[in-house]
Motif scaffolding. Structure first.
Motif, mmCIF file in Angstrom:
data_model
loop_
_atom_site.group_PDB
_atom_site.id
_atom_site.type_symbol
_atom_site.label_atom_id
_atom_site.label_comp_id
_atom_site.label_asym_id
_atom_site.label_seq_id
_atom_site.Cartn_x
_atom_site.Cartn_y
_atom_site.Cartn_z
ATOM 1 N N GLU A 76 2.093 9.465 -10.644
ATOM 2 C CA GLU A 76 0.959 9.931 -11.438
ATOM 3 C C GLU A 76 0.873 9.102 -12.713
ATOM 4 O O GLU A 76 1.678 9.269 -13.622
ATOM 5 C CB GLU A 76 1.130 11.408 -11.776
ATOM 6 N N VAL A 77 -0.090 8.202 -12.744
ATOM 7 C CA VAL A 77 -0.297 7.354 -13.917
ATOM 8 C C VAL A 77 -1.763 7.426 -14.326
ATOM 9 O O VAL A 77 -2.648 7.574 -13.485
ATOM 10 C CB VAL A 77 0.124 5.886 -13.663
ATOM 11 N N SER A 78 -2.011 7.311 -15.605
ATOM 12 C CA SER A 78 -3.368 7.501 -16.114
ATOM 13 C C SER A 78 -4.312 6.351 -15.760
ATOM 14 O O SER A 78 -5.502 6.561 -15.591
ATOM 15 C CB SER A 78 -3.334 7.696 -17.632
ATOM 16 N N ASN A 79 -3.798 5.154 -15.651
ATOM 17 C CA ASN A 79 -4.650 3.991 -15.383
ATOM 18 C C ASN A 79 -4.518 3.503 -13.939
ATOM 19 O O ASN A 79 -4.622 2.317 -13.661
ATOM 20 C CB ASN A 79 -4.333 2.867 -16.363
ATOM 21 N N ARG A 80 -4.333 4.427 -13.036
ATOM 22 C CA ARG A 80 -4.098 4.123 -11.626
ATOM 23 C C ARG A 80 -5.169 3.214 -11.019
ATOM 24 O O ARG A 80 -4.861 2.240 -10.343
ATOM 25 C CB ARG A 80 -3.991 5.424 -10.845
ATOM 26 N N GLU A 81 -6.428 3.538 -11.252
ATOM 27 C CA GLU A 81 -7.509 2.745 -10.645
ATOM 28 C C GLU A 81 -7.499 1.306 -11.151
ATOM 29 O O GLU A 81 -7.735 0.378 -10.379
ATOM 30 C CB GLU A 81 -8.869 3.401 -10.878
ATOM 31 N N ASN A 82 -7.228 1.117 -12.426
ATOM 32 C CA ASN A 82 -7.134 -0.247 -12.966
ATOM 33 C C ASN A 82 -5.972 -1.004 -12.336
ATOM 34 O O ASN A 82 -6.093 -2.190 -12.010
ATOM 35 C CB ASN A 82 -6.973 -0.227 -14.486
ATOM 36 N N LEU A 83 -4.846 -0.323 -12.189
ATOM 37 C CA LEU A 83 -3.675 -0.954 -11.579
ATOM 38 C C LEU A 83 -3.946 -1.319 -10.120
ATOM 39 O O LEU A 83 -3.584 -2.410 -9.666
ATOM 40 C CB LEU A 83 -2.457 -0.034 -11.680
ATOM 41 N N LEU A 84 -4.593 -0.416 -9.395
ATOM 42 C CA LEU A 84 -4.909 -0.694 -7.991
ATOM 43 C C LEU A 84 -5.900 -1.850 -7.872
ATOM 44 O O LEU A 84 -5.777 -2.688 -6.975
ATOM 45 C CB LEU A 84 -5.462 0.559 -7.308
ATOM 46 N N SER A 85 -6.854 -1.905 -8.776
ATOM 47 C CA SER A 85 -7.813 -3.009 -8.767
ATOM 48 C C SER A 85 -7.106 -4.338 -9.030
ATOM 49 O O SER A 85 -7.358 -5.337 -8.339
ATOM 50 C CB SER A 85 -8.896 -2.761 -9.823
ATOM 51 N N SER A 86 -6.219 -4.352 -9.996
ATOM 52 C CA SER A 86 -5.456 -5.567 -10.299
ATOM 53 C C SER A 86 -4.565 -5.957 -9.125
ATOM 54 O O SER A 86 -4.432 -7.144 -8.799
ATOM 55 C CB SER A 86 -4.608 -5.356 -11.551
ATOM 56 N N MET A 87 -3.971 -4.954 -8.480
ATOM 57 C CA MET A 87 -3.133 -5.206 -7.310
ATOM 58 C C MET A 87 -3.963 -5.864 -6.204
ATOM 59 O O MET A 87 -3.554 -6.871 -5.623
ATOM 60 C CB MET A 87 -2.533 -3.896 -6.795
ATOM 61 N N ARG A 88 -5.125 -5.304 -5.938
ATOM 62 C CA ARG A 88 -5.992 -5.845 -4.882
ATOM 63 C C ARG A 88 -6.445 -7.264 -5.205
ATOM 64 O O ARG A 88 -6.505 -8.121 -4.318
ATOM 65 C CB ARG A 88 -7.188 -4.928 -4.652
ATOM 66 N N TYR A 115 2.031 -4.486 -9.799
ATOM 67 C CA TYR A 115 0.934 -3.524 -9.957
ATOM 68 C C TYR A 115 1.088 -2.347 -8.999
ATOM 69 O O TYR A 115 0.813 -1.202 -9.361
ATOM 70 C CB TYR A 115 -0.422 -4.195 -9.749
ATOM 71 N N ALA A 116 1.528 -2.615 -7.775
ATOM 72 C CA ALA A 116 1.726 -1.531 -6.807
ATOM 73 C C ALA A 116 2.785 -0.556 -7.313
ATOM 74 O O ALA A 116 2.599 0.666 -7.246
ATOM 75 C CB ALA A 116 2.131 -2.102 -5.451
ATOM 76 N N LYS A 117 3.882 -1.092 -7.822
ATOM 77 C CA LYS A 117 4.950 -0.229 -8.336
ATOM 78 C C LYS A 117 4.471 0.581 -9.533
ATOM 79 O O LYS A 117 4.789 1.765 -9.657
ATOM 80 C CB LYS A 117 6.171 -1.066 -8.716
ATOM 81 N N GLU A 118 3.709 -0.063 -10.411
ATOM 82 C CA GLU A 118 3.201 0.647 -11.585
ATOM 83 C C GLU A 118 2.185 1.719 -11.205
ATOM 84 O O GLU A 118 2.068 2.736 -11.886
ATOM 85 C CB GLU A 118 2.582 -0.340 -12.573
ATOM 86 N N ALA A 119 1.449 1.514 -10.113
ATOM 87 C CA ALA A 119 0.415 2.465 -9.688
ATOM 88 C C ALA A 119 0.992 3.673 -8.959
ATOM 89 O O ALA A 119 0.305 4.680 -8.797
ATOM 90 C CB ALA A 119 -0.608 1.767 -8.791
ATOM 91 N N SER A 120 2.239 3.574 -8.508
ATOM 92 C CA SER A 120 2.816 4.700 -7.766
ATOM 93 C C SER A 120 3.034 5.885 -8.693
ATOM 94 O O SER A 120 3.216 5.729 -9.902
ATOM 95 C CB SER A 120 4.132 4.289 -7.101
ATOM 96 N N LYS A 155 7.215 8.112 -8.120
ATOM 97 C CA LYS A 155 8.009 6.879 -8.164
ATOM 98 C C LYS A 155 9.208 7.003 -7.218
ATOM 99 O O LYS A 155 9.593 6.041 -6.564
ATOM 100 C CB LYS A 155 8.512 6.594 -9.583
ATOM 101 N N LYS A 156 9.759 8.198 -7.138
ATOM 102 C CA LYS A 156 10.919 8.430 -6.274
ATOM 103 C C LYS A 156 10.559 8.223 -4.802
ATOM 104 O O LYS A 156 11.318 7.602 -4.052
ATOM 105 C CB LYS A 156 11.469 9.836 -6.498
ATOM 106 N N ASP A 193 0.826 -1.211 0.000
ATOM 107 C CA ASP A 193 0.000 0.000 0.000
ATOM 108 C C ASP A 193 0.859 1.260 0.000
ATOM 109 O O ASP A 193 0.533 2.236 -0.688
ATOM 110 C CB ASP A 193 -0.946 0.007 1.200
ATOM 111 N N ASP A 194 1.949 1.249 0.764
ATOM 112 C CA ASP A 194 2.847 2.411 0.789
ATOM 113 C C ASP A 194 3.416 2.690 -0.599
ATOM 114 O O ASP A 194 3.504 3.843 -1.023
ATOM 115 C CB ASP A 194 3.993 2.199 1.783
ATOM 116 N N VAL A 195 3.806 1.636 -1.294
ATOM 117 C CA VAL A 195 4.337 1.796 -2.651
ATOM 118 C C VAL A 195 3.251 2.342 -3.574
ATOM 119 O O VAL A 195 3.441 3.345 -4.264
ATOM 120 C CB VAL A 195 4.892 0.459 -3.202
ATOM 121 N N ALA A 196 2.113 1.684 -3.586
ATOM 122 C CA ALA A 196 1.034 2.054 -4.505
ATOM 123 C C ALA A 196 0.515 3.464 -4.260
ATOM 124 O O ALA A 196 0.135 4.160 -5.204
ATOM 125 C CB ALA A 196 -0.112 1.055 -4.391
ATOM 126 N N ASN A 197 0.512 3.893 -3.013
ATOM 127 C CA ASN A 197 -0.060 5.195 -2.668
ATOM 128 C C ASN A 197 0.957 6.330 -2.655
ATOM 129 O O ASN A 197 0.608 7.462 -2.312
ATOM 130 C CB ASN A 197 -0.774 5.109 -1.316
#
Length: 96
Positions: A64-76, A57-62, A22-23, A14-18
């Motif tokens: 500002e990404v356009s498909n954040r919600e999809n990535l978070l859903s896949s992560m969950r 998915y968490a790393k990809e969602a960290s 990226k840094k 969650d810390d990574v995804a939220n």
């Protein structure tokens, strides 16, 4: 795997995804990678794959990404399968 390890893994994911960048995710990702490396050898291939997916998915969602919600859903979803396997005792390697 005990509940404390599961909780810590989820917290790091969650810390990574939220993380807002990226840094800023990097220190959490490093801790997460280390923790995963220490436990993944005890998991069967399917369960290990689901944990790996959740991390990716968490790393990809960290940041500002356009498909954040999809990535978070896949992560969950990947996390839920991983966690279910661990809790139900289906995550270990088969004994020969």
């Amino acid at each position: 795997m005990d509940n404390e390890k599961i909780r810590k893994l989820r917290e790091l994911i969650d810390d990574v995804a939220n993380s807002s960048t990226k840094k800023s995710a990097a220190p959490y990702a490093q801790k997460l990678d280390s923790m995963v490396a220490n436990i993944i050898g005890d998991l069967n291939g399917y369960t290990a794959g689901k944990l790996t997916e959740a991390v990716i998915y968490a790393k990809e969602a960290s940041g500002e990404v356009s498909n954040r919600e999809n990535l978070l859903s896949s992560m969950r979803n990947s996390w839920a399968v991983f966690e279910s396997d661990v809790i139900n005792g289906d995550s270990g390697k088969q004994k020969k």
